[in-house]
Scaffold this motif. Structure first.
Motif, PDB file in Angstrom:
ATOM      1  N   VAL A  86     -30.206 -17.012 108.705  1.00  0.00           N
ATOM      2  CA  VAL A  86     -30.105 -16.042 107.733  1.00  0.00           C
ATOM      3  C   VAL A  86     -29.797 -16.743 106.121  1.00  0.00           C
ATOM      4  CG1 VAL A  86     -28.679 -14.105 107.375  1.00  0.00           C
ATOM      5  CG2 VAL A  86     -29.315 -14.622 109.589  1.00  0.00           C
ATOM      6  N   VAL A  87     -31.133 -16.644 105.533  1.00  0.00           N
ATOM      7  CA  VAL A  87     -31.189 -16.843 104.563  1.00  0.00           C
ATOM      8  C   VAL A  87     -31.115 -15.741 103.030  1.00  0.00           C
ATOM      9  CG1 VAL A  87     -32.832 -18.176 103.172  1.00  0.00           C
ATOM     10  CG2 VAL A  87     -32.850 -18.693 105.153  1.00  0.00           C
ATOM     11  N   ASP A  88     -30.181 -15.610 102.341  1.00  0.00           N
ATOM     12  CA  ASP A  88     -30.044 -15.169 101.029  1.00  0.00           C
ATOM     13  C   ASP A  88     -29.335 -13.076 101.456  1.00  0.00           C
ATOM     14  OD1 ASP A  88     -29.780 -14.614  98.588  1.00  0.00           O
ATOM     15  OD2 ASP A  88     -32.177 -13.124  99.205  1.00  0.00           O
ATOM     16  N   ARG A  89     -28.381 -13.378 102.992  1.00  0.00           N
ATOM     17  CA  ARG A  89     -28.256 -11.919 102.927  1.00  0.00           C
ATOM     18  C   ARG A  89     -27.007 -13.078 103.606  1.00  0.00           C
ATOM     19  NH1 ARG A  89     -31.780 -10.352 100.013  1.00  0.00           N
ATOM     20  NH2 ARG A  89     -33.299  -9.395 100.306  1.00  0.00           N
ATOM     21  N   GLU A  90     -25.873 -12.091 103.594  1.00  0.00           N
ATOM     22  CA  GLU A  90     -24.592 -12.369 104.812  1.00  0.00           C
ATOM     23  C   GLU A  90     -24.439 -10.473 105.262  1.00  0.00           C
ATOM     24  OE1 GLU A  90     -20.451 -14.400 103.012  1.00  0.00           O
ATOM     25  OE2 GLU A  90     -21.207 -13.070 101.962  1.00  0.00           O
ATOM     26  N   PHE A  91     -23.920 -10.856 106.346  1.00  0.00           N
ATOM     27  CA  PHE A  91     -24.010 -10.045 107.520  1.00  0.00           C
ATOM     28  C   PHE A  91     -22.323 -10.911 108.655  1.00  0.00           C
ATOM     29  CE2 PHE A  91     -28.670 -10.417 107.502  1.00  0.00           C
ATOM     30  CZ  PHE A  91     -28.910  -9.182 107.037  1.00  0.00           C
ATOM     31  N   ASP A  92     -21.524  -9.683 108.081  1.00  0.00           N
ATOM     32  CA  ASP A  92     -20.250  -9.751 108.761  1.00  0.00           C
ATOM     33  C   ASP A  92     -20.286  -9.511 110.971  1.00  0.00           C
ATOM     34  OD1 ASP A  92     -19.173 -10.564 106.117  1.00  0.00           O
ATOM     35  OD2 ASP A  92     -18.514  -8.008 106.394  1.00  0.00           O
ATOM     36  N   ASP A  93     -21.368  -9.298 110.417  1.00  0.00           N
ATOM     37  CA  ASP A  93     -21.239  -8.407 112.612  1.00  0.00           C
ATOM     38  C   ASP A  93     -22.467  -9.427 112.311  1.00  0.00           C
ATOM     39  OD1 ASP A  93     -23.635  -7.556 111.538  1.00  0.00           O
ATOM     40  OD2 ASP A  93     -23.388  -5.580 111.598  1.00  0.00           O
ATOM     41  N   LEU A  94     -22.858 -10.310 111.988  1.00  0.00           N
ATOM     42  CA  LEU A  94     -23.561 -11.450 112.843  1.00  0.00           C
ATOM     43  C   LEU A  94     -23.519 -12.645 113.098  1.00  0.00           C
ATOM     44  CD1 LEU A  94     -26.675 -11.774 113.798  1.00  0.00           C
ATOM     45  CD2 LEU A  94     -27.671 -12.154 112.213  1.00  0.00           C
ATOM     46  N   GLN A  95     -23.251 -13.318 114.453  1.00  0.00           N
ATOM     47  CA  GLN A  95     -22.794 -15.087 114.538  1.00  0.00           C
ATOM     48  C   GLN A  95     -23.911 -15.709 114.192  1.00  0.00           C
ATOM     49  OE1 GLN A  95     -19.508 -14.967 114.160  1.00  0.00           O
ATOM     50  NE2 GLN A  95     -19.553 -16.300 115.233  1.00  0.00           N
ATOM     51  N   ALA A  96     -24.142 -16.254 112.963  1.00  0.00           N
ATOM     52  CA  ALA A  96     -25.388 -17.328 113.155  1.00  0.00           C
ATOM     53  C   ALA A  96     -25.227 -17.798 111.588  1.00  0.00           C
ATOM     54  CB  ALA A  96     -26.223 -16.167 112.573  1.00  0.00           C
ATOM     55  N   ASP A  97     -25.850 -18.960 111.761  1.00  0.00           N
ATOM     56  CA  ASP A  97     -26.010 -20.646 110.683  1.00  0.00           C
ATOM     57  C   ASP A  97     -26.599 -18.848 108.982  1.00  0.00           C
ATOM     58  OD1 ASP A  97     -25.227 -22.063 112.135  1.00  0.00           O
ATOM     59  OD2 ASP A  97     -26.481 -22.591 112.907  1.00  0.00           O
ATOM     60  N   THR A  98     -25.745 -19.484 108.409  1.00  0.00           N
ATOM     61  CA  THR A  98     -26.445 -18.196 106.547  1.00  0.00           C
ATOM     62  C   THR A  98     -25.722 -19.553 105.569  1.00  0.00           C
ATOM     63  OG1 THR A  98     -24.861 -17.163 107.676  1.00  0.00           O
ATOM     64  CG2 THR A  98     -25.263 -16.095 105.288  1.00  0.00           C
ATOM     65  N   VAL A  99     -27.178 -19.397 105.351  1.00  0.00           N
ATOM     66  CA  VAL A  99     -27.905 -19.696 103.563  1.00  0.00           C
ATOM     67  C   VAL A  99     -27.114 -19.287 102.238  1.00  0.00           C
ATOM     68  CG1 VAL A  99     -29.322 -21.715 102.347  1.00  0.00           C
ATOM     69  CG2 VAL A  99     -29.235 -22.310 105.033  1.00  0.00           C
ATOM     70  N   LEU A 100     -26.430 -19.076 102.060  1.00  0.00           N
ATOM     71  CA  LEU A 100     -26.455 -18.771 100.739  1.00  0.00           C
ATOM     72  C   LEU A 100     -26.133 -18.676  98.915  1.00  0.00           C
ATOM     73  CD1 LEU A 100     -23.398 -16.484 102.597  1.00  0.00           C
ATOM     74  CD2 LEU A 100     -25.582 -15.488 102.162  1.00  0.00           C
TER      75      LEU A 100
END
Length: 185
Positions: A86-100
């Motif tokens: 997931v890029v440019d968004r943050e989801f508390d309920d999602l188990q995924a790598d994130t780039v912020l």
């Protein structure tokens, strides 16, 4: 392996997302991957349809920039489909790598820079505040002014939608207010 990656963009005409997609495409190509770019036009239904298409095409992974502030469309894919970042968004309920990006810090630094340049009456054209990046930038911006002991005039804060036309509309609205400002964030 298909050596293909899917990229979900909310608006490919937005300069930020155009630059992001260009860099991702270049790096993908350099590493022997093809990139399928899906422009959702900020439409969650279109986003869901494109995600289904990417799954059917058996992409090796999905870079996901959501069209909304919810993770509903990507949740099941992140749990059982190809890898998701997931890029440019943050989801508390999602188990995924994130780039912020630290959007609060960015808004703070922009506000502080304008203050250092001598600006005390700053207008602001923000994006939809329900999306984390836009809301976070405003929090940081307001913090810079608060720490400097400068109050902001909320009448100078307008919301756009990150598109050129809404920026132009908001600028005309600001000018029609006949309130003094020396800069726009």
């Amino acid at each position: 392996k298909t050596r293909t990656i899917g990229l979900m963009l909310p608006d490919s005409s937005n300069l930020f997302f155009a630059e992001v997609s260009r860099v991702i495409e270049d790096v993908s190509f350099q590493n022997g991957y093809s990139l399928i770019i899906c422009n959702t036009d900020d439409n969650p239904l279109k986003e869901k349809s494109y995600l289904n298409t990417l799954i059917e095409k058996q992409v090796d992974g999905i870079l996901f920039i959501s069209a909304s502030s919810t993770s509903l469309n990507i949740q099941s894919i992140a749990q059982s489909g190809p890898p998701v970042v997931v890029v440019d968004r943050e989801f508390d309920d999602l188990q995924a790598d994130t780039v912020l990006v630290d959007n609060q810090l960015g808004g703070y630094l922009a506000g502080r820079h304008l203050i250092q340049l001598g600006h005390r009456h700053v207008a602001c054209i923000s994006g939809p505040s329900d999306l984390n990046p836009s809301a976070d930038r405003l929090i940081g911006f307001r913090k810079a002014f608060s720490q400097a002991g400068i109050s902001v005039d909320e009448r100078l804060f307008l919301r756009g939608d990150f598109r050129y036309q809404s920026g132009e509309r908001c600028l005309h609205e600001l000018l029609d207010l006949h309130l003094p400002f020396t800069a726009i964030f």
